[in-house]
Design a protein around this motif. Sequence first.
Motif, PDB file in Angstrom:
ATOM      1  N   VAL A 176      -9.417   0.984  -3.485  1.00  0.00           N
ATOM      2  CA  VAL A 176      -8.485   0.255  -2.617  1.00  0.00           C
ATOM      3  C   VAL A 176      -7.381   1.183  -2.127  1.00  0.00           C
ATOM      4  CG1 VAL A 176      -6.952  -1.722  -2.461  1.00  0.00           C
ATOM      5  CG2 VAL A 176      -9.014  -1.859  -3.851  1.00  0.00           C
ATOM      6  N   THR A 177      -6.971   2.098  -2.995  1.00  0.00           N
ATOM      7  CA  THR A 177      -5.940   3.060  -2.603  1.00  0.00           C
ATOM      8  C   THR A 177      -6.321   3.746  -1.293  1.00  0.00           C
ATOM      9  OG1 THR A 177      -5.354   3.477  -4.909  1.00  0.00           O
ATOM     10  CG2 THR A 177      -4.714   5.137  -3.304  1.00  0.00           C
ATOM     11  N   GLY A 178      -7.538   4.249  -1.231  1.00  0.00           N
ATOM     12  CA  GLY A 178      -7.986   4.960  -0.036  1.00  0.00           C
ATOM     13  C   GLY A 178      -8.101   4.061   1.174  1.00  0.00           C
ATOM     14  N   ILE A 179      -8.665   2.889   0.992  1.00  0.00           N
ATOM     15  CA  ILE A 179      -8.859   1.974   2.114  1.00  0.00           C
ATOM     16  C   ILE A 179      -7.505   1.577   2.703  1.00  0.00           C
ATOM     17  CG2 ILE A 179      -9.742  -0.284   2.793  1.00  0.00           C
ATOM     18  CD1 ILE A 179     -11.777  -0.028   0.478  1.00  0.00           C
ATOM     19  N   VAL A 180      -6.569   1.227   1.818  1.00  0.00           N
ATOM     20  CA  VAL A 180      -5.228   0.857   2.284  1.00  0.00           C
ATOM     21  C   VAL A 180      -4.531   2.065   2.902  1.00  0.00           C
ATOM     22  CG1 VAL A 180      -2.930   0.152   1.503  1.00  0.00           C
ATOM     23  CG2 VAL A 180      -4.948  -1.101   0.728  1.00  0.00           C
ATOM     24  N   ASP A 181      -4.708   3.241   2.318  1.00  0.00           N
ATOM     25  CA  ASP A 181      -4.122   4.458   2.894  1.00  0.00           C
ATOM     26  C   ASP A 181      -4.499   4.599   4.364  1.00  0.00           C
ATOM     27  OD1 ASP A 181      -2.855   5.225   0.628  1.00  0.00           O
ATOM     28  OD2 ASP A 181      -4.178   6.893   0.131  1.00  0.00           O
ATOM     29  N   ARG A 182      -5.785   4.369   4.641  1.00  0.00           N
ATOM     30  CA  ARG A 182      -6.261   4.556   6.026  1.00  0.00           C
ATOM     31  C   ARG A 182      -5.700   3.492   6.949  1.00  0.00           C
ATOM     32  NH1 ARG A 182     -10.984   5.090   2.740  1.00  0.00           N
ATOM     33  NH2 ARG A 182     -10.899   7.238   2.034  1.00  0.00           N
ATOM     34  N   LEU A 183      -5.556   2.280   6.415  1.00  0.00           N
ATOM     35  CA  LEU A 183      -4.967   1.208   7.224  1.00  0.00           C
ATOM     36  C   LEU A 183      -3.484   1.480   7.459  1.00  0.00           C
ATOM     37  CD1 LEU A 183      -6.768  -1.873   5.634  1.00  0.00           C
ATOM     38  CD2 LEU A 183      -7.034  -1.038   7.968  1.00  0.00           C
ATOM     39  N   VAL A 184      -2.813   2.043   6.466  1.00  0.00           N
ATOM     40  CA  VAL A 184      -1.401   2.408   6.609  1.00  0.00           C
ATOM     41  C   VAL A 184      -1.263   3.491   7.674  1.00  0.00           C
ATOM     42  CG1 VAL A 184       0.536   3.558   5.475  1.00  0.00           C
ATOM     43  CG2 VAL A 184      -0.695   1.741   4.281  1.00  0.00           C
ATOM     44  N   ALA A 185      -2.168   4.482   7.629  1.00  0.00           N
ATOM     45  CA  ALA A 185      -2.135   5.576   8.603  1.00  0.00           C
ATOM     46  C   ALA A 185      -2.346   5.044  10.017  1.00  0.00           C
ATOM     47  CB  ALA A 185      -3.205   6.615   8.259  1.00  0.00           C
ATOM     48  N   ARG A 186      -3.018   3.896  10.114  1.00  0.00           N
ATOM     49  CA  ARG A 186      -3.274   3.308  11.430  1.00  0.00           C
ATOM     50  C   ARG A 186      -2.128   2.386  11.860  1.00  0.00           C
ATOM     51  NH1 ARG A 186      -8.649   2.319  12.829  1.00  0.00           N
ATOM     52  NH2 ARG A 186      -7.789   0.989  14.442  1.00  0.00           N
ATOM     53  N   GLY A 187      -1.199   2.161  10.952  1.00  0.00           N
ATOM     54  CA  GLY A 187      -0.064   1.297  11.288  1.00  0.00           C
ATOM     55  C   GLY A 187      -0.397  -0.176  11.185  1.00  0.00           C
ATOM     56  N   LEU A 188      -1.520  -0.508  10.533  1.00  0.00           N
ATOM     57  CA  LEU A 188      -1.944  -1.905  10.435  1.00  0.00           C
ATOM     58  C   LEU A 188      -1.473  -2.555   9.136  1.00  0.00           C
ATOM     59  CD1 LEU A 188      -5.604  -1.435  11.731  1.00  0.00           C
ATOM     60  CD2 LEU A 188      -3.616  -2.221  13.031  1.00  0.00           C
ATOM     61  N   VAL A 189      -1.122  -1.724   8.165  1.00  0.00           N
ATOM     62  CA  VAL A 189      -0.739  -2.233   6.841  1.00  0.00           C
ATOM     63  C   VAL A 189       0.436  -1.414   6.319  1.00  0.00           C
ATOM     64  CG1 VAL A 189      -1.505  -2.359   4.420  1.00  0.00           C
ATOM     65  CG2 VAL A 189      -3.039  -3.117   6.253  1.00  0.00           C
ATOM     66  N   GLU A 190       1.263  -2.037   5.474  1.00  0.00           N
ATOM     67  CA  GLU A 190       2.335  -1.290   4.813  1.00  0.00           C
ATOM     68  C   GLU A 190       2.388  -1.691   3.347  1.00  0.00           C
ATOM     69  OE1 GLU A 190       5.823  -2.401   6.911  1.00  0.00           O
ATOM     70  OE2 GLU A 190       5.969  -4.392   5.993  1.00  0.00           O
ATOM     71  N   ARG A 191       2.937  -0.792   2.530  1.00  0.00           N
ATOM     72  CA  ARG A 191       3.062  -1.063   1.098  1.00  0.00           C
ATOM     73  C   ARG A 191       4.473  -1.530   0.798  1.00  0.00           C
ATOM     74  NH1 ARG A 191      -1.604   2.282  -1.515  1.00  0.00           N
ATOM     75  NH2 ARG A 191      -1.666   3.632   0.303  1.00  0.00           N
TER      76      ARG A 191
END
Lengths: 167, 167
Positions: free
Chosen positions: B87-102
């Motif tokens: 999940v770390t990696g999947i969320v990382d990529r979504l964060v890099a796309r600006g679609l998700v934040e932690r």
Amino acid sequence: MFHVVKYVPALAMLAAMTRRTPRADALTCEVVELLGEVVRRYHDDYDRAAADYALTGAQARVLALLAYGPTPMRRLADRLKCEPSNVTGIVDRLVARGLVERRADEADRRVKLAAATAEGLRTATELRDSLGDFAREPLGRLAETDRRALRDLLHRMLDGGTEPAAL
Amino acid sequence: MFHVVKYVPALAMLAAMTRRTPRADALTCEVVELLGEVVRRYHDDYDRAAADYALTGAQARVLALLAYGPTPMRRLADRLKCEPSNVTGIVDRLVARGLVERRADEADRRVKLAAATAEGLRTATELRDSLGDFAREPLGRLAETDRRALRDLLHRMLDGGTEPAAL
DNA sequence: TATTGTTATACTCTATAACTATA
DNA sequence: TATAGTTATAGAGTATAACAATA
């Protein structure tokens, strides 16, 4: 370890502009959600069955296809809906396991046929029977009348003749 | 490039010995095969819709889950039925796309919440509507009466209340 | 020239194990 | 001690591009 997105095609905006807000009705949405649940369970069962034989989902699918007979690599790629280059690796691993072998095609010397070995065929058969897990668990809750009704509905829905299942 | 199998657990023989030849009847087999076709189409449509937004299937599923609200990483792993490390990696990529934040969880400072950004939420909504492709194509062939019958059958089959779909 | 299969490369998903920081 | 999340690593699936052999 960094997780970086390397390339992001500018398709998102295009897709958003092309979108035509279908907004299905409540009944349709409910059916789609139910089918989603079916899809989830079907997949879980399939992968679990494959794992019992130390096979990945892709390997199990290829083995299932080869149960119908020797098949050109190209055709496997078509059935799996992936690039031919991937099939090379999947078949390589099945060959290393002794479940599959490569043969020459006499008619066209460019093509190589992947063929299940005796052990591969046995594994494919057992794997196919394992799908009974799905038939027993959720499907088993339906009486025969209901199963017949479900069959007819799915037939009507899918209608157009499709080739034997690879999943 | 070599494709070698590194480890092969001796599960195959065990599975073969444990097998209890269920051999479902012809009707059940037919329904299973039809459901297999449904599964195949559902998945294809889902992946195609995700690809329109340059998202992988896993990324699209996470985004769909986050549409319900900020979610601990651990819970995402549970829903995706995968290890938390993925999940770390999947969320990382979504964060890099600006679609998700932690975000931090105030109650328990060990947990981190993944939350969809405004753009992420928009994408998730559009993606959800895209599933209308499935509703339009194969489902659309059924009259409302049939869709209602299908809904009832699936309900009876799946019965036990399940959580909202992530697939 | 076109097609079949392979190789090389890069990215993503996956699990395992070890690590940090909290509880 | 146990839990949440991350990092590191390795195997597998995927697509793209370039290539050899054959048609």
